[in-house]
Design an enzyme around this catalytic site. Structure first.
Site, short mmCIF file in Angstrom:
data_model
loop_
_atom_site.label_atom_id
_atom_site.label_comp_id
_atom_site.label_asym_id
_atom_site.label_seq_id
_atom_site.Cartn_x
_atom_site.Cartn_y
_atom_site.Cartn_z
N ARG A 1 24.56 24.07 62.58
CA ARG A 1 25.52 25.16 62.75
C ARG A 1 25.13 25.95 64.00
O ARG A 1 23.96 25.99 64.38
CB ARG A 1 25.56 26.05 61.50
CG ARG A 1 26.35 25.34 60.40
CD ARG A 1 26.67 26.25 59.26
NE ARG A 1 25.68 26.13 58.21
CZ ARG A 1 25.82 26.68 57.00
NH1 ARG A 1 26.88 27.39 56.71
NH2 ARG A 1 24.89 26.54 56.08
N VAL A 2 26.13 26.59 64.61
CA VAL A 2 25.90 27.06 65.97
C VAL A 2 24.79 28.10 66.06
O VAL A 2 23.95 28.04 66.98
CB VAL A 2 27.23 27.53 66.60
CG1 VAL A 2 27.81 28.75 65.91
CG2 VAL A 2 27.04 27.83 68.07
N VAL A 3 24.71 29.03 65.12
CA VAL A 3 23.70 30.08 65.24
C VAL A 3 22.30 29.47 65.11
O VAL A 3 21.41 29.71 65.95
CB VAL A 3 23.91 31.20 64.19
CG1 VAL A 3 22.79 32.21 64.25
CG2 VAL A 3 25.25 31.89 64.40
N SER A 4 22.11 28.63 64.08
CA SER A 4 20.78 28.04 63.90
C SER A 4 20.46 27.09 65.05
O SER A 4 19.33 27.06 65.56
CB SER A 4 20.66 27.34 62.55
OG SER A 4 21.78 26.55 62.30
N GLY B 1 38.53 19.38 49.91
CA GLY B 1 37.79 19.56 48.66
C GLY B 1 37.83 21.03 48.24
O GLY B 1 38.08 21.37 47.07
N PRO C 1 38.00 23.86 65.20
CA PRO C 1 39.02 24.88 65.48
C PRO C 1 38.66 25.70 66.72
O PRO C 1 37.50 25.96 66.99
CB PRO C 1 39.02 25.74 64.22
CG PRO C 1 37.84 25.36 63.44
CD PRO C 1 37.27 24.09 63.96
N ASN D 1 32.14 32.16 58.74
CA ASN D 1 30.80 31.88 59.27
C ASN D 1 29.78 32.97 58.96
O ASN D 1 29.94 34.11 59.39
CB ASN D 1 30.85 31.80 60.80
CG ASN D 1 31.15 30.41 61.27
OD1 ASN D 1 31.00 29.46 60.50
ND2 ASN D 1 31.60 30.28 62.50
N TYR E 1 35.43 18.21 53.17
CA TYR E 1 35.04 19.59 52.90
C TYR E 1 36.27 20.48 52.76
O TYR E 1 36.45 21.17 51.74
CB TYR E 1 34.15 20.09 54.04
CG TYR E 1 33.59 21.48 53.85
CD1 TYR E 1 32.58 21.73 52.92
CD2 TYR E 1 34.06 22.55 54.61
CE1 TYR E 1 32.06 23.01 52.75
CE2 TYR E 1 33.53 23.83 54.45
CZ TYR E 1 32.53 24.05 53.52
OH TYR E 1 32.02 25.31 53.35
N GLN F 1 39.65 28.87 67.34
CA GLN F 1 39.46 30.28 67.03
C GLN F 1 39.36 30.45 65.53
O GLN F 1 40.04 29.76 64.80
CB GLN F 1 40.71 31.06 67.43
CG GLN F 1 40.85 31.40 68.86
CD GLN F 1 42.08 32.27 69.04
OE1 GLN F 1 43.12 32.00 68.46
NE2 GLN F 1 41.95 33.31 69.83
N1 LIG Z 1 27.28 29.76 55.19
C1 LIG Z 1 28.53 29.83 55.56
O1 LIG Z 1 28.82 30.24 56.69
C2 LIG Z 1 29.63 29.45 54.61
C3 LIG Z 1 30.96 29.56 55.07
C4 LIG Z 1 31.98 29.22 54.21
C5 LIG Z 1 31.72 28.81 52.91
N2 LIG Z 1 30.44 28.71 52.50
C6 LIG Z 1 30.23 28.22 51.13
O2 LIG Z 1 29.19 28.93 50.50
C7 LIG Z 1 28.44 28.06 49.65
C8 LIG Z 1 26.96 28.13 50.04
O3 LIG Z 1 26.80 27.72 51.39
P1 LIG Z 1 25.41 27.81 52.16
O4 LIG Z 1 25.69 28.19 53.54
O5 LIG Z 1 24.44 28.59 51.36
O6 LIG Z 1 25.02 26.27 52.18
P2 LIG Z 1 23.70 25.53 51.64
O7 LIG Z 1 23.85 24.10 51.98
O8 LIG Z 1 22.48 26.24 52.11
O9 LIG Z 1 23.82 25.76 50.08
C9 LIG Z 1 24.50 24.89 49.22
C10 LIG Z 1 23.62 24.63 48.03
O10 LIG Z 1 24.32 23.78 47.11
C11 LIG Z 1 23.43 22.75 46.67
N3 LIG Z 1 24.25 21.60 46.26
C12 LIG Z 1 24.97 20.77 47.05
N4 LIG Z 1 25.58 19.84 46.29
C13 LIG Z 1 25.24 20.11 44.99
C14 LIG Z 1 25.55 19.49 43.76
N5 LIG Z 1 26.35 18.42 43.70
N6 LIG Z 1 25.02 20.01 42.63
C15 LIG Z 1 24.18 21.09 42.70
N7 LIG Z 1 23.86 21.71 43.84
C16 LIG Z 1 24.38 21.21 44.98
C17 LIG Z 1 22.53 22.49 47.85
O11 LIG Z 1 21.33 21.83 47.53
C18 LIG Z 1 22.33 23.90 48.40
O12 LIG Z 1 21.24 24.53 47.78
C19 LIG Z 1 29.03 26.67 49.82
O13 LIG Z 1 29.92 26.42 48.76
C20 LIG Z 1 29.78 26.76 51.13
O14 LIG Z 1 30.88 25.89 51.16
C21 LIG Z 1 29.39 29.00 53.32
#
Ligand SMILES: NC(=O)c1ccc[n+]([C@@H]2O[C@H](COP(=O)([O-])OP(=O)(O)OC[C@H]3O[C@@H](n4cnc5c(N)ncnc54)[C@H](O)[C@@H]3O)[C@@H](O)[C@H]2O)c1
Length: 312
Positions: A185-188, A147, A273, A173, A144, A275
């Site tokens: 994830r911690v909140v959920s 990537g 991590p 977060n 992750y 912090q």
């Molecule tokens: N929620 C957070 O706290 C947080 C923090 C940092 C970064 N992000 C980034 O924000 C974005 C959304 O996160 P989220 O919390 O909504 O997660 P999530 O898992 O709810 O959403 C990700 C979505 O991407 C889709 N997906 C995964 N692989 C795919 C693929 N190969 N092709 C098409 N769709 C694909 C999943 O089905 C899902 O609907 C992500 O890129 C995540 O890395 C989120």
């Protein structure tokens, strides 16, 4: 009315973003492979004439006509992104290449949902965008973290090499309604455990801190970044700088749910991590953005969502 592609649009953040874009009257194409997202998250939008849902995996090229691209597709919780780590890296890296290729062909503006994980286990606190991070390249979280780092590299190379209008957002977060119930994830985790009367799991001594941003604030920051002046590419931190220890969070969840669950302690996961706190001065200065929703209000909304999700 712009044509807007949201990859990962049926996920937690993506579905809230689609809501806002549809409300704004944009023409929204939501693309998702439903790995962690669900049709339920966008079911209420299907009857809207300016919303379209398409099943597609971003590791394969996509040929559509749009003006703007929000690239959110990627599993975001450790349970999900470690389930198939090779696919996770492919989603970030091949997904970025495919979406950047599309943006280049269409001369479309493109935003990348990057992450605070690019800072790894930071020696600098809070983290400004200029900090390069301290990331383990071969650990279980690397699929992750690395990537997403590689995706950022690709975005900036397309910017330098092809003069593409890019926007890179480092998300810290975020929580709120439509988080995946089982995503660990911690909140959920805490809310689900509290509502089901199970013990709340604290990893380590519970003194590690996190800052939690409510989803409405996050989406507001994302829209402002997309609409920002063309020369501004970021990366920009978007998150809530108010820090809480895991113990403080657990106690709040117990109070707000009225649960009698107890706390149990387990050892810390690898590379967790200690912090994480965003320095948001760039977002404040450049986008005029800062979070508005406090933890108490955000938790109340999230708890009522989970009450409903768990009962149905
Ligand atoms: N929620 C957070 O706290 C947080 C923090 C940092 C970064 N992000 C980034 O924000 C974005 C959304 O996160 P989220 O919390 O909504 O997660 P999530 O898992 O709810 O959403 C990700 C979505 O991407 C889709 N997906 C995964 N692989 C795919 C693929 N190969 N092709 C098409 N769709 C694909 C999943 O089905 C899902 O609907 C992500 O890129 C995540 O890395 C989120």
């Amino acid at each position: 009315m712009k044509k807007i592609l949201v990859t990962g649009g049926a996920g937690f953040l993506g579905s809230h973003l689609c809501d806002r874009l549809v409300e704004r009257g944009e023409d929204v194409l939501c693309v998702d492979n439903f790995f962690t997202g669900s049709k339920r998250n966008v079911a209420h939008l299907l009857s809207r004439s300016n919303f379209e849902l398409m099943r597609h995996d971003v590791t394969f090229p996509l040929y559509v006509e749009v003006d703007r691209i929000f690239n959110l597709a990627c599993p975001a919780s450790p349970i999900h992104y470690q389930h198939d780590p090779v696919q996770t890296t492919k989603t970030s890296v091949h997904g970025a290449i495919n979406m950047l290729g599309l943006a280049k062909r269409l001369r479309a503006r493109i935003l990348q949902a990057s992450t605070s994980e690019v800072y790894g286990d930071p020696e600098v606190h809070p983290q400004p965008e200029a900090y390069w991070g301290r990331v383990n390249p071969i650990g279980v979280r690397s699929c992750y973290d690395e990537g997403k780092r590689c995706a950022e590299t690709l975005f900036f190379d397309y910017f330098r090499q092809h003069r593409l209008e890019i926007k890179v957002m480092r998300i810290f977060n975020t929580y709120g309604p439509r988080m995946n119930v089982g995503d660990g994830r911690v909140v959920s985790n805490f809310i689900v455990q509290a509502l089901q009367g199970h013990d709340l799991t604290i990893y380590g001594d519970g003194q590690q801190t996190r800052s939690f941003c409510y989803v409405d604030d996050l989406v507001d920051g994302m829209l402002r970044l997309m609409d920002s002046r063309p020369e501004f590419s970021g990366p920009v931190n978007i998150g809530n700088p108010c820090e809480f220890t895991m113990l403080e969070l657990a106690e709040r969840v117990l109070r707000l749910t009225g649960s009698r669950s107890r706390l149990i302690y387990k050892s810390l996961p690898l590379d967790d991590p200690r912090q994480r706190q965003p320095d948001i001065s760039l977002a404040e200065n450049e986008l005029g953005w800062k979070p508005e929703v406090g933890l108490e209000d955000g938790l109340k909304e999230t708890i009522s969502y989970f009450r409903m999700a768990l009962s149905g």
